[in-house]
Design a protein around this motif. Structure first.
Motif, PDB file in Angstrom:
ATOM      1  N   ILE A  23       0.847  -1.191   0.000  1.00  0.00           N
ATOM      2  CA  ILE A  23       0.000   0.000   0.000  1.00  0.00           C
ATOM      3  C   ILE A  23       0.878   1.234   0.000  1.00  0.00           C
ATOM      4  O   ILE A  23       1.826   1.340   0.770  1.00  0.00           O
ATOM      5  CB  ILE A  23      -0.904   0.041   1.255  1.00  0.00           C
ATOM      6  N   GLY A  24       0.569   2.188  -0.860  1.00  0.00           N
ATOM      7  CA  GLY A  24       1.334   3.435  -0.914  1.00  0.00           C
ATOM      8  C   GLY A  24       1.018   4.197  -2.181  1.00  0.00           C
ATOM      9  O   GLY A  24       0.240   3.743  -3.025  1.00  0.00           O
ATOM     10  N   PRO A  25       1.619   5.375  -2.363  1.00  0.00           N
ATOM     11  CA  PRO A  25       1.414   6.136  -3.608  1.00  0.00           C
ATOM     12  C   PRO A  25       1.947   5.350  -4.800  1.00  0.00           C
ATOM     13  O   PRO A  25       2.953   4.650  -4.685  1.00  0.00           O
ATOM     14  CB  PRO A  25       2.241   7.413  -3.381  1.00  0.00           C
ATOM     15  N   ARG A  26       1.271   5.425  -5.933  1.00  0.00           N
ATOM     16  CA  ARG A  26       1.728   4.716  -7.119  1.00  0.00           C
ATOM     17  C   ARG A  26       3.054   5.303  -7.596  1.00  0.00           C
ATOM     18  O   ARG A  26       3.232   6.528  -7.627  1.00  0.00           O
ATOM     19  CB  ARG A  26       0.690   4.819  -8.235  1.00  0.00           C
ATOM     20  N   PRO A  27       4.021   4.461  -7.966  1.00  0.00           N
ATOM     21  CA  PRO A  27       5.309   4.972  -8.445  1.00  0.00           C
ATOM     22  C   PRO A  27       5.155   5.632  -9.810  1.00  0.00           C
ATOM     23  O   PRO A  27       4.390   5.152 -10.649  1.00  0.00           O
ATOM     24  CB  PRO A  27       6.174   3.706  -8.523  1.00  0.00           C
ATOM     25  N   GLU A  28       5.874   6.718 -10.007  1.00  0.00           N
ATOM     26  CA  GLU A  28       5.749   7.456 -11.267  1.00  0.00           C
ATOM     27  C   GLU A  28       7.071   7.414 -12.019  1.00  0.00           C
ATOM     28  O   GLU A  28       8.126   7.130 -11.458  1.00  0.00           O
ATOM     29  CB  GLU A  28       5.338   8.912 -10.969  1.00  0.00           C
TER      30      GLU A  28
ATOM     31  N   TYR B 187      -4.689  13.000  -2.105  1.00  0.00           N
ATOM     32  CA  TYR B 187      -5.046  11.757  -1.417  1.00  0.00           C
ATOM     33  C   TYR B 187      -3.794  11.030  -0.910  1.00  0.00           C
ATOM     34  O   TYR B 187      -3.804  10.435   0.173  1.00  0.00           O
ATOM     35  CB  TYR B 187      -5.844  10.840  -2.346  1.00  0.00           C
ATOM     36  N   ASP B 188      -2.718  11.085  -1.696  1.00  0.00           N
ATOM     37  CA  ASP B 188      -1.465  10.474  -1.248  1.00  0.00           C
ATOM     38  C   ASP B 188      -0.954  11.139   0.022  1.00  0.00           C
ATOM     39  O   ASP B 188      -0.460  10.467   0.931  1.00  0.00           O
ATOM     40  CB  ASP B 188      -0.401  10.575  -2.348  1.00  0.00           C
ATOM     41  N   LEU B 189      -1.069  12.459   0.108  1.00  0.00           N
ATOM     42  CA  LEU B 189      -0.622  13.178   1.300  1.00  0.00           C
ATOM     43  C   LEU B 189      -1.493  12.841   2.505  1.00  0.00           C
ATOM     44  O   LEU B 189      -1.001  12.779   3.639  1.00  0.00           O
ATOM     45  CB  LEU B 189      -0.631  14.692   1.045  1.00  0.00           C
TER      46      LEU B 189
END
Length: 466
Positions: free
Chosen positions: A382-387, A435-437
Motif C-alpha cells: 500500500i502506498g502512492p503509485r510509483p511514477e 489523497y497520497d498526502l
C-alpha cells in the motif's frame, strides 16, 4: 466524524457498520428458529448447531468483510442508493462463495443447508431494511454538525465549493462571516453578520464548529470571540483540518510547510516500520498463492497472442523511496513499440493497448507481477503509485509539495487509487497527490487494511482502469 487510528471516518458510517454486523450475527439465530419453527423439540434441534455463537460470528464476519470489499462502507459511495443496492447483491454473492469455501476448509463451522439458506435470506432482507432506514435518517439535519466559516475570501470560497459535498458527509455549512474586510468572493446569501457577539451568533444558529478560513489573520482576527466560543464547547478548527475531514484528502491550496511541520501526522509512514514490512510480505505471498492460476493463464495468453515473439513481462523505470529508481515489473499490455514516440500517459481507448492488454488492465491483472517488487523491497503493498522519472521532474516543478510522496515506498494500490479515477492530466496528478498526502499524514496499519479491502471493489467494478 470519528478518527480511528488517525483515519477520519464519518460517524454515521461507523454506526452503520456496527449495526450491520449485529444484523448479520442475529440473522443466524433468526435463521435457526425459522428452520426449526415447526419442530416438536426445537431446543434439541438448536443444540445440534452448538457452538452457534461461533458459527454466527464466522458468518457475520465473512459477510461483513464482503460488504467492505465491495465498497458498501466507502465514504464516496454513501450517497448513491441505487448503486448501493447493486453492491449489496454482489457482496452477498461474494460472501456466499467465501462462506462455502470456509465450510470446506473448516467443516466445524457449518450451519447446515437449511439454517444457512434461511440465515442468508434473513440477512439480505435485514441489510436492505437497515440501508433504507439509514438513508432516510442520515439525510436528516438533526444528525449533521453545523459549521460557521470565518472568512469570505479565497479560502472561504474553497469551502463554499464543498458545501454540497459536506452535506453528504454529515456537515452543514450554516454560513460565512466577513471578519477581515478583504475582497468578498462568497455568495452574499450565505454571509451572516454579527449583531452582538460571535458566541450569540453561534448559539442562535446552533453552530457546532467554527472553521478559520481567513486569507489574512493580521486584520480582524476575533481572538476574544473565538476564545469565548471555545470555552463554551464550540470546536474551532483550521481550514486544512476541516477540509481533510470532509474530503478525505489534504487540500494543496490550503497546505503550507508549517502545516506539515506542526502537524501531529506525517511521522508514522516515513519511519521504518517492521510491522508494515511483515504485512507487505504476508499479503504479497498470500495473493501470489491465490492468484497463481490467473498469473499462469495470463502469461500463456500473452505468449500465445504473439506466438512467442514478444515478451510476456516488461520492466519500466519508476521512482521509489527517496527518488531511488527501480524497475517495476508488469504484464505486457501494450504493443512492443508503444513508446516509440517517447513516454506518455495511457489514454482512454488507447490504440497502443492489445486485446488481451485491455482486459488485464481493466481487471488490474497486469499489476500482479509487482508483488515480486514488494517481496524484493522496492515497493510496499500500500502506498502512492510509483511514477516515471520523465513525469516526476515536471510535476515537482509545477505541483507544490509533490516530492513529499517520495518520503514513503510506492505501492501497488493506495488511498488515491480507491478514491480517485485514473487521470492523464497534470490536474489529475495534483488531485491524486492530495489523497497520497492524506495517506502519508494519517498512515496506520488500520488504514492499510481499509485500503486493501476497498481495492477489491476497484477490481470488481473496474473503477479508474485504462
Amino acid at each position: 466524524m470519528l478518527r480511528i487510528f488517525g483515519h477520519y471516518i464519518p460517524t454515521s458510517i461507523v454506526l452503520l457498520m456496527i449495526i450491520e454486523l449485529i444484523v448479520l450475527f442475529m440473522s443466524v439465530y433468526a435463521g435457526a428458529y425459522a428452520r426449526f419453527f415447526d419442530s416438536s423439540n426445537i431446543t434439541s434441534e438448536l443444540s445440534l448447531l452448538q457452538p452457534i455463537n461461533i458459527k454466527a460470528g464466522v458468518f457475520a464476519a465473512i459477510m461483513w468483510l464482503s460488504m467492505v470489499a465491495t465498497g458498501l462502507h466507502a465514504r464516496n459511495n454513501v450517497d448513491d442508493f441505487s448503486a448501493i443496492m447493486i453492491r449489496i447483491f454482489i457482496s452477498f454473492i461474494l460472501g456466499l462463495a467465501l462462506i462455502i469455501a470456509t465450510y470446506y476448509i473448516y467443516p466445524k463451522v457449518f450451519l447446515g443447508r437449511g439454517v444457512f439458506a434461511f440465515s442468508l435470506i434473513i440477512a439480505f432482507i435485514g441489510i436492505l431494511f437497515t440501508r433504507t432506514l439509514f438513508y432516510k435518517i442520515d439525510n436528516h439535519n438533526a444528525f449533521k454538525r453545523r459549521l460557521l466559516i470565518l472568512g469570505t475570501g479565497n479560502k472561504g470560497k474553497m469551502l463554499e465549493g464543498y458545501k454540497d459535498y459536506a452535506m453528504k458527509r454529515g456537515y452543514d455549512i450554516a454560513g460565512f462571516i466577513n471578519v477581515d474586510q478583504n475582497e468578498v468572493l462568497i455568495n452574499p446569501d450565505n454571509i451572516l453578520t454579527i449583531e452582538s457577539t460571535l458566541l450569540d451568533l453561534c448559539i442562535d444558529n446552533d453552530i457546532s464548529e467554527i472553521v478559520l478560513a481567513m486569507d489574512d489573520r493580521r486584520v480582524g482576527f476575533p481572538l476574544s470571540g473565538l476564545l469565548e466560543c471555545k470555552m463554551k464547547g464550540i470546536v474551532v478548527r483550521e481550514i486544512l483540518d476541516s477540509l481533510e475531514r470532509i474530503t478525505g484528502h489534504i487540500e494543496l491550496d490550503a497546505l503550507h510547510p508549517s502545516s506539515v511541520i506542526f502537524s501531529d501526522g506525517f511521522t508514522n509512514a516515513v519511519s521504518i516500520s517492521y510491522i508494515k514490512r511483515i504485512f507487505d510480505v504476508f499479503a504479497s505471498l498470500l495473493i501470489l498463492l491465490l492468484a497463481s492460476p490467473i498469473i499462469i493463464i495470463t502469461a500463456c495468453a500473452i505468449w500465445l497472442s504473439s506466438f512467442g515473439r514478444d515478451p510476456i513481462f516488461y520492466r519500466q523505470i519508476r521512482l521509489g523511496l527517496c527518488d531511488a529508481p527501480f524497475g517495476v515489473l508488469k504484464f505486457r499490455s501494450m504493443k512492443t513499440d508503444a513508446e516509440k514516440d517517447g513516454a506518455q500517459f495511457a489514454s482512454k481507448n488507447d490504440s497502443r493497448v492489445t486485446i488481451i492488454g485491455a482486459f488485464i488492465r481493466k481487471t488490474r491483472i497486469d499489476e500482479l507481477p509487482q508483488l515480486f517488487n514488494v517481496l524484493k523491497g522496492d515497493m510496499s503493498f500500500i502506498g502512492p503509485r510509483p511514477e516515471r522519472p520523465q513525469f516526476v521532474l515536471g510535476f515537482e516543478q509545477s505541483i507544490p509539495h509533490y516530492s513529499l510522496r517520495h518520503t514513503v515506498k510506492p505501492g501497488i494500490t493506495g488511498w488515491a487509487q480507491i478514491c480517485y479515477p485514473y487521470g492523464d492530466t497534470e490536474e489529475d496528478t495534483k488531485n491524486k497527490l492530495q489523497y497520497d498526502l492524506y495517506y502519508i499524514k494519517n498512515y496506520s496499519l488500520f488504514l492499510d487494511m481499509n485500503i486493501l479491502f476497498q481495492t477489491v471493489q476497484v477490481v470488481l467494478f473496474g473503477q479508474g482502469a485504462r
